[in-house]
Design an enzyme around this catalytic site. Structure first.
Site, PDB file in Angstrom:
ATOM      1  N   GLN A  93       0.767  -1.250   0.000  1.00 56.95           N
ATOM      2  CA  GLN A  93       0.000   0.000   0.000  1.00 56.95           C
ATOM      3  C   GLN A  93       0.796   1.298   0.000  1.00 56.95           C
ATOM      4  O   GLN A  93       0.458   2.242  -0.726  1.00 56.95           O
ATOM      5  CB  GLN A  93      -0.971   0.022   1.200  1.00 56.95           C
ATOM      6  CG  GLN A  93      -1.899   1.202   1.163  1.00 56.95           C
ATOM      7  CD  GLN A  93      -2.856   1.331   2.331  1.00 56.95           C
ATOM      8  OE1 GLN A  93      -3.439   2.375   2.543  1.00 56.95           O
ATOM      9  NE2 GLN A  93      -3.063   0.284   3.101  1.00 56.95           N
ATOM     10  N   GLU A 122       1.196  -1.314   8.262  1.00 54.82           N
ATOM     11  CA  GLU A 122       0.380  -0.175   8.714  1.00 54.82           C
ATOM     12  C   GLU A 122       0.258  -0.040  10.237  1.00 54.82           C
ATOM     13  O   GLU A 122       0.629   0.972  10.820  1.00 54.82           O
ATOM     14  CB  GLU A 122      -1.025  -0.305   8.095  1.00 54.82           C
ATOM     15  CG  GLU A 122      -2.063   0.671   8.627  1.00 54.82           C
ATOM     16  CD  GLU A 122      -1.787   2.109   8.210  1.00 54.82           C
ATOM     17  OE1 GLU A 122      -1.473   2.343   7.037  1.00 54.82           O
ATOM     18  OE2 GLU A 122      -1.911   3.008   9.068  1.00 54.82           O
ATOM     19  N   ASP A 157       0.524   3.774   5.936  1.00 54.23           N
ATOM     20  CA  ASP A 157       0.787   3.422   4.539  1.00 54.23           C
ATOM     21  C   ASP A 157       0.481   4.585   3.601  1.00 54.23           C
ATOM     22  O   ASP A 157       1.375   5.164   2.989  1.00 54.23           O
ATOM     23  CB  ASP A 157      -0.081   2.226   4.130  1.00 54.23           C
ATOM     24  CG  ASP A 157       0.518   0.920   4.609  1.00 54.23           C
ATOM     25  OD1 ASP A 157       1.723   0.872   4.837  1.00 54.23           O
ATOM     26  OD2 ASP A 157      -0.238  -0.048   4.739  1.00 54.23           O
ATOM     27  N   GLY A 187      -8.011  20.289  19.143  1.00 51.64           N
ATOM     28  CA  GLY A 187      -7.622  21.695  19.201  1.00 51.64           C
ATOM     29  C   GLY A 187      -8.135  22.374  20.463  1.00 51.64           C
ATOM     30  O   GLY A 187      -8.606  21.729  21.390  1.00 51.64           O
ATOM     31  N   GLY A 188      -8.067  23.673  20.477  1.00 53.12           N
ATOM     32  CA  GLY A 188      -8.469  24.431  21.657  1.00 53.12           C
ATOM     33  C   GLY A 188      -9.975  24.657  21.755  1.00 53.12           C
ATOM     34  O   GLY A 188     -10.450  25.275  22.712  1.00 53.12           O
TER      35      GLY A 188
HETATM   36  N1  CAO Z   1      12.010  -9.805  -9.424  1.00 50.46           N
HETATM   37  C1  CAO Z   1      12.676 -10.604  -8.568  1.00 50.46           C
HETATM   38  N2  CAO Z   1      12.588 -10.504  -7.230  1.00 50.46           N
HETATM   39  C2  CAO Z   1      11.760  -9.557  -6.744  1.00 50.46           C
HETATM   40  C3  CAO Z   1      11.033  -8.685  -7.577  1.00 50.46           C
HETATM   41  C4  CAO Z   1      11.187  -8.836  -8.988  1.00 50.46           C
HETATM   42  N3  CAO Z   1      10.543  -8.066  -9.858  1.00 50.46           N
HETATM   43  N4  CAO Z   1      10.304  -7.854  -6.811  1.00 50.46           N
HETATM   44  C5  CAO Z   1      10.555  -8.191  -5.524  1.00 50.46           C
HETATM   45  N5  CAO Z   1      11.438  -9.214  -5.477  1.00 50.46           N
HETATM   46  C6  CAO Z   1      11.983  -9.861  -4.289  1.00 50.46           C
HETATM   47  C7  CAO Z   1      12.777  -8.935  -3.408  1.00 50.46           C
HETATM   48  O1  CAO Z   1      14.038  -8.718  -3.956  1.00 50.46           O
HETATM   49  C8  CAO Z   1      12.789  -9.706  -2.108  1.00 50.46           C
HETATM   50  O2  CAO Z   1      13.751 -10.706  -2.201  1.00 50.46           O
HETATM   51  P1  CAO Z   1      14.831 -11.036  -1.033  1.00 50.46           P
HETATM   52  O3  CAO Z   1      14.072 -11.127   0.253  1.00 50.46           O
HETATM   53  O4  CAO Z   1      15.417 -12.334  -1.478  1.00 50.46           O
HETATM   54  O5  CAO Z   1      15.817  -9.949  -1.001  1.00 50.46           O
HETATM   55  C9  CAO Z   1      11.443 -10.394  -2.107  1.00 50.46           C
HETATM   56  O6  CAO Z   1      10.937 -10.267  -3.442  1.00 50.46           O
HETATM   57  C10 CAO Z   1      10.383  -9.892  -1.164  1.00 50.46           C
HETATM   58  O7  CAO Z   1      10.480  -8.510  -0.893  1.00 50.46           O
HETATM   59  P2  CAO Z   1      10.053  -7.927   0.527  1.00 50.46           P
HETATM   60  O8  CAO Z   1      10.972  -8.499   1.579  1.00 50.46           O
HETATM   61  O9  CAO Z   1      10.001  -6.463   0.431  1.00 50.46           O
HETATM   62  O10 CAO Z   1       8.570  -8.498   0.704  1.00 50.46           O
HETATM   63  P3  CAO Z   1       7.858  -9.139   1.976  1.00 50.46           P
HETATM   64  O11 CAO Z   1       6.546  -9.599   1.477  1.00 50.46           O
HETATM   65  O12 CAO Z   1       8.683 -10.152   2.685  1.00 50.46           O
HETATM   66  O13 CAO Z   1       7.650  -7.916   2.990  1.00 50.46           O
HETATM   67  C11 CAO Z   1       6.855  -5.734   3.637  1.00 50.46           C
HETATM   68  C12 CAO Z   1       6.614  -6.997   2.790  1.00 50.46           C
HETATM   69  C13 CAO Z   1       5.818  -4.716   3.246  1.00 50.46           C
HETATM   70  C14 CAO Z   1       6.714  -6.076   5.131  1.00 50.46           C
HETATM   71  C15 CAO Z   1       8.280  -5.185   3.370  1.00 50.46           C
HETATM   72  O14 CAO Z   1       8.417  -5.004   1.984  1.00 50.46           O
HETATM   73  C16 CAO Z   1       8.583  -3.866   4.067  1.00 50.46           C
HETATM   74  O15 CAO Z   1       8.829  -3.820   5.283  1.00 50.46           O
HETATM   75  N6  CAO Z   1       8.620  -2.752   3.312  1.00 50.46           N
HETATM   76  C17 CAO Z   1       8.991  -1.456   3.826  1.00 50.46           C
HETATM   77  C18 CAO Z   1       7.900  -0.856   4.657  1.00 50.46           C
HETATM   78  C19 CAO Z   1       6.585  -0.762   3.921  1.00 50.46           C
HETATM   79  O16 CAO Z   1       6.460  -0.214   2.862  1.00 50.46           O
HETATM   80  N7  CAO Z   1       5.562  -1.285   4.574  1.00 50.46           N
HETATM   81  C20 CAO Z   1       4.193  -1.036   4.143  1.00 50.46           C
HETATM   82  C21 CAO Z   1       3.635  -2.117   3.412  1.00 50.46           C
HETATM   83  S1  CAO Z   1       1.924  -1.803   3.186  1.00 50.46           S
HETATM   84  O17 CAO Z   1       1.253  -2.222   4.621  1.00 50.46           O
END
Ligand code: CAO
Length: 416
Positions: A17, A139, A168, A247-248
């Site tokens: 998001q 979030e 988000d 607010g106030g």
């Molecule tokens: N081709 C190949 N690999 C890809 C890719 C693509 N096009 N797009 C993503 N990937 C891979 C990434 O490189 C990553 O790989 P590694 O873990 O091996 O390095 C993997 O996909 C997953 O990415 P991620 O760790 O970001 O995803 P997740 O689902 O495990 O975590 C989230 C999700 C949101 C918790 C994490 O991305 C995060 O903390 N983001 C920052 C904060 C944020 O934006 N949070 C809000 C999310 S909305 O509530």
């Protein structure tokens, strides 16, 4: 006349998001947003909270309008090569991967700068540098760590998260501002720069009045909080204040006619000092206008329960819309508690483009929000979200100038 961000190419590596909120906003302003998704997988939200089997979820569609989708495996050799070419072609790259993911992919900030010194590289992370920098964040974690949850809810109750996605979508909005600021700066400096927004910081920025109150506490009780009039002592941190106005000008949510059966038959009512006399007349307490216990704002603070009790006796005789119709002409600030159903059916919000009907080839018509920021010379049309990889060929050929043969080869090795 072209749209405000026409000609700006955004390499959109965002998912879920926070990041997609940011790039959707830029797309609404006319930027060409190229959403990069893993082949066969795509943004995880395509498949989350599905209401129709095998069709992109509303979660995804409502965050990814006006974008083009290209599938690309950025961990595969040929995929990396294509990714490098996209980095060289684009003005902005946006990502919200978990900390370290882009470095592991081989595309940290240093490398991106080398490839394209004009590139603006924008990231969302849960936390800024410090003890939690490596944490994944969603979030509600941001709402808790940014001070929102500890200050939301009722005194004596558990901390609450809010329905507004301040962690988000709130961070996405902050990031979008950072990006257009960096684009503006680039017109002078000629160089790109890094833009970072931590979700904790964005939530705190939106909760600053509570940090204000934290400091006011050192100089005495917070007199506009209901607990002051109730004689409940303050602790050493900003407390939860129920529906007290931030607010106030004291305000509260009050029952309206029908509250026994309608969960949203309530109004917000603000006892703005400037119109106190009007309020006294409307609620049938004209004697309070001159009464030393009620005449001045400071006199009323220890008696807010009595004040709002009397106002509620009156609001309970009216619907929330009648309250608004009576109070607005008298300049008394009130607002109905609107349900999502009422908002979805509100014709005036359709007229302004705040709520929009969108046609989708697989799911049919659905409702979404339009751009809340209205520019007079750059109106936003909402274009349905792309199917996974819908524009892969178009982008590889149109943006990168790849031939049919090159595209076919990339497909063969699973790069796209
Ligand atoms: N081709 C190949 N690999 C890809 C890719 C693509 N096009 N797009 C993503 N990937 C891979 C990434 O490189 C990553 O790989 P590694 O873990 O091996 O390095 C993997 O996909 C997953 O990415 P991620 O760790 O970001 O995803 P997740 O689902 O495990 O975590 C989230 C999700 C949101 C918790 C994490 O991305 C995060 O903390 N983001 C920052 C904060 C944020 O934006 N949070 C809000 C999310 S909305 O509530």
């Amino acid at each position: 006349m072209g749209k405000a961000l026409e000609g700006v190419k955004i390499l959109d590596m965002t998912h879920v998001q926070s990041g997609p909120t940011c790039t959707q906003l830029l797309a609404w302003f006319g930027a060409d947003v190229i959403k990069v998704e893993r082949p066969g997988v795509g943004d995880a939200t395509r498949g989350q909270l599905r209401d129709i089997p095998d069709v992109d979820s509303l979660y995804f569609t409502m965050l990814n309008h006006n974008k083009r989708s290209v599938t690309l495996n950025t961990k595969e050799e040929k995929g990396k090569e294509i990714f490098v070419r996209l980095i060289k072609e684009c003005d902005v790259m946006v990502e919200n991967f978990a900390p370290g993911a882009l470095d592991r992919m081989g595309f940290g900030w240093e490398r991106i700068q080398e490839l394209n010194p004009r590139m603006i590289f924008a990231s969302v992370k849960g936390f800024g540098p410090g003890p939690y920098a490596e944490c994944k964040v969603y979030e509600n974690v941001a709402q808790c760590a940014g001070g929102s949850a500890s200050t939301t809810g009722h005194l004596g109750g558990v901390p609450l998260v809010t329905g507004a996605q301040i962690g988000d979508s709130g961070t996405g909005l902050h990031l979008a501002l950072g990006i257009v600021t960096a684009l503006f700066h680039r017109t002078v400096s000629g160089k790109g720069q890094r833009v970072e927004c931590a979700m904790q910081d964005s939530v705190l920025n939106l909760c600053r009045v509570k940090l204000r109150d934290q400091q006011r506490l050192q100089h005495g009780p917070l007199e506009e909080y209901s607990q002051f009039g109730e004689g409940v002592p303050f602790g050493d941190a900003t407390p939860r204040a129920g529906n007290d106005s931030g607010g106030g000008q004291p305000g509260r949510i009050l029952k309206c006619k029908g509250w026994e059966t309608d969960p949203d038959a309530y109004t917000y009512f603000i006892t703005q000092a400037a119109v106190w006399k009007n309020i006294c007349d409307v609620i049938g307490k004209p004697e309070w206008k001159e009464d030393p216990d009620f005449a001045k704002p400071a006199d009323r603070l220890p008696r807010l329960n009595q004040v709002f009790g009397a106002i509620e006796d009156w609001t309970m005789t009216k619907t929330k819309f009648e309250v608004m119709a009576i109070c607005n002409p008298l300049n008394i600030p009130v607002g109905p508690i609107l349900s999502m159903k009422e908002i979805a059916e509100d014709e005036s919000l359709r007229t302004t483009g705040t709520v929009v009907d969108v046609a989708h080839p697989e799911r049919g018509n659905y409702l979404t929000v339009g751009n809340p920021i209205k520019l007079s010379d750059s109106p936003s049309d909402v274009v349905r979200s792309p199917l996974l990889g819908e524009h892969t060929d178009e982008i590889l050929k149109g943006v990168l100038g790849m031939t049919d043969e090159e595209v076919a080869q990339a497909k063969e090795v699973g790069a796209v």
